[in-house]
Design a protein around this motif. Structure first.
Motif, short mmCIF file in Angstrom:
data_model
loop_
_atom_site.label_atom_id
_atom_site.label_comp_id
_atom_site.label_asym_id
_atom_site.label_seq_id
_atom_site.Cartn_x
_atom_site.Cartn_y
_atom_site.Cartn_z
N TYR A 1 -36.63 -23.43 11.99
CA TYR A 1 -38.41 -23.03 11.31
C TYR A 1 -37.34 -21.17 10.94
O TYR A 1 -38.40 -20.41 11.40
N PRO A 2 -37.02 -20.67 10.05
CA PRO A 2 -36.41 -19.63 9.91
C PRO A 2 -37.57 -18.65 9.71
O PRO A 2 -36.88 -17.52 10.13
N VAL A 3 -38.10 -19.01 9.13
CA VAL A 3 -38.97 -17.46 8.18
C VAL A 3 -39.58 -17.26 9.83
O VAL A 3 -40.43 -15.86 9.65
N THR A 4 -39.56 -17.84 11.47
CA THR A 4 -40.11 -17.56 12.90
C THR A 4 -39.39 -16.12 12.80
O THR A 4 -40.14 -15.24 13.71
N THR B 1 -37.65 -16.64 19.73
CA THR B 1 -37.59 -16.54 18.25
C THR B 1 -36.07 -17.09 17.80
O THR B 1 -36.39 -17.70 16.32
N VAL B 2 -35.33 -16.45 18.40
CA VAL B 2 -34.43 -16.54 18.20
C VAL B 2 -34.00 -18.69 18.33
O VAL B 2 -33.45 -19.13 17.09
N VAL C 1 -49.15 -13.78 15.91
CA VAL C 1 -48.83 -13.98 14.04
C VAL C 1 -47.91 -14.43 13.29
O VAL C 1 -48.34 -15.08 12.55
N LEU C 2 -47.14 -13.59 13.70
CA LEU C 2 -45.82 -13.66 13.63
C LEU C 2 -45.03 -14.81 13.21
O LEU C 2 -44.76 -15.61 12.19
N THR C 3 -45.80 -15.29 14.26
CA THR C 3 -44.61 -16.48 14.37
C THR C 3 -45.58 -17.80 13.49
O THR C 3 -45.06 -19.09 13.22
N THR C 4 -46.73 -17.36 13.84
CA THR C 4 -47.94 -18.96 13.54
C THR C 4 -47.71 -19.19 11.77
O THR C 4 -47.10 -19.84 11.31
N VAL C 5 -46.88 -17.57 10.88
CA VAL C 5 -46.88 -17.42 10.19
C VAL C 5 -45.37 -18.23 9.14
O VAL C 5 -45.45 -18.81 8.30
N GLY C 6 -44.57 -18.08 10.11
CA GLY C 6 -43.06 -18.65 9.94
C GLY C 6 -43.50 -20.07 10.48
O GLY C 6 -42.99 -20.77 9.45
N LEU C 7 -44.46 -20.30 10.83
CA LEU C 7 -44.33 -22.13 11.01
C LEU C 7 -45.25 -22.47 10.15
O LEU C 7 -44.81 -23.95 9.85
N PHE C 8 -46.52 -21.89 9.85
CA PHE C 8 -46.51 -22.44 8.94
C PHE C 8 -46.07 -23.12 7.59
O PHE C 8 -46.14 -23.90 6.98
#
Length: 290
Positions: free
Chosen positions: A236-239, A229-230, A281-288
């Motif tokens: 991708y900061p939102v990840t 994540t880091v 799910v949260l990582t995918t939101v960040g990547l989108f």
């Protein structure tokens, strides 16, 4: 004869995040490449779900006929408990694996990604020989490696590949993270089963590492995704949203660190799977968004 609810329990629904999370994370990585396709992601999800149900029934059958599950502490096993005949569970396993193969072939035909034939074939063989055959690799300590490869690397990167013919370092980071989570689920399971597996002659990685070594391995595996994540955060900061999944591991980590045994470890499987799904799910939101 087993009831419908017992057949559902035998399919081990708590393991479904192991199939869903790689596809979700792969979809996010594909979106980061501007290649996301909802229908291709959906096909990948159906393949993964059929595969993991097939794995679970195959494991139930093979362990059951070997007697490994005779004194099992965890959730219901159809053959080991005598709730279903071995042939019926074998049929369910082969049917699920065959469905996975058919869906995979359909995916290849519709997308033209012929390399998926190799990945799919290897995944089905890996599913069966985990506990099946004369020398199942799950009985020799290779289960965690296989889970990392099939439900981490193959699951995530395969989902990306079916949508884009190129991969990325973000896709690899997601694959490593999900693979570590997925392996962590199996490590927690095998930690709980050390006494019965030793008695049954099943030499899992947990029986080889011992109780304390297995606990250290689990803690390492569930930490690595947050290192990923880091790493993702720089591009991708939102990840960084994925850090919100960490509290789901609190009880699990406490159980591992306080030397919980037997049934007290069952929630660790559930919580690790939920944390994996939430992370994906949260990582995918960040990547989108990124």
């Amino acid at each position: 004869m087993a009831t419908v609810s017992e057949w559902i329990e035998g399919a081990r629904p708590r393991t479904l995040p192991n199939a869903v999370a790689p596809v979700v994370a792969g979809a996010g990585a594909a979106a980061a490449l501007d290649a996301f396709s909802w229908w291709r992601s959906l096909l990948a999800l159906f393949v993964a779900l059929a595969l993991i149900v097939g794995v679970n029934y195959a494991n139930d059958y093979s362990d059951g006929v070997r007697g490994t599950d005779d004194n099992r502490v965890g959730p219901l096993r159809l053959v080991g408990s005598g709730k279903a005949k071995p042939k019926a569970v074998l049929a369910a396993a082969l049917g699920s694996l065959a469905l996975s193969g058919v869906l995979g072939l359909l995916t290849v035909v519709l997308t033209g990604r012929w390399l998926l034939l190799v990945i799919g074939g290897a995944s089905i063989l890996g599913a069966w020989f985990y506990t099946g055959g004369k020398k199942p690799y799950g009985y020799y300590g290779f289960g965690e490696i296989a889970v990392f490869v099939f439900f981490g690397l193959a699951g995530v990167l395969g989902t990306v590949y079916v949508q884009s013919e190129r991969l990325s370092w973000a896709a690899l980071a997601c694959a490593v993270a999900v693979g570590c989570f997925s392996s962590g689920v199996l490590v927690a399971n095998n930690l709980r089963d050390i006494p019965t597996d030793i008695e049954a002659g099943k030499r899992t990685l947990a029986t080889r590492l011992g109780d304390q070594g297995t606990r250290r391995l689990y803690l390492t595996l569930v930490a690595i995704p947050y290192v990923m994540t880091v790493a993702l955060w720089f591009s991708y900061p939102v990840t960084l949203l994925a850090l919100l999944s960490a509290p789901l591991l609190i009880k699990s980590v406490q159980a591992i660190r306080t030397d919980a045994q037997g049934r007290a470890l069952i929630p660790a499987l559930r919580d690790t799977g939920l944390a994996m799904l939430a992370w994906a799910v949260l990582t995918t939101v960040g990547l989108f968004v990124g």
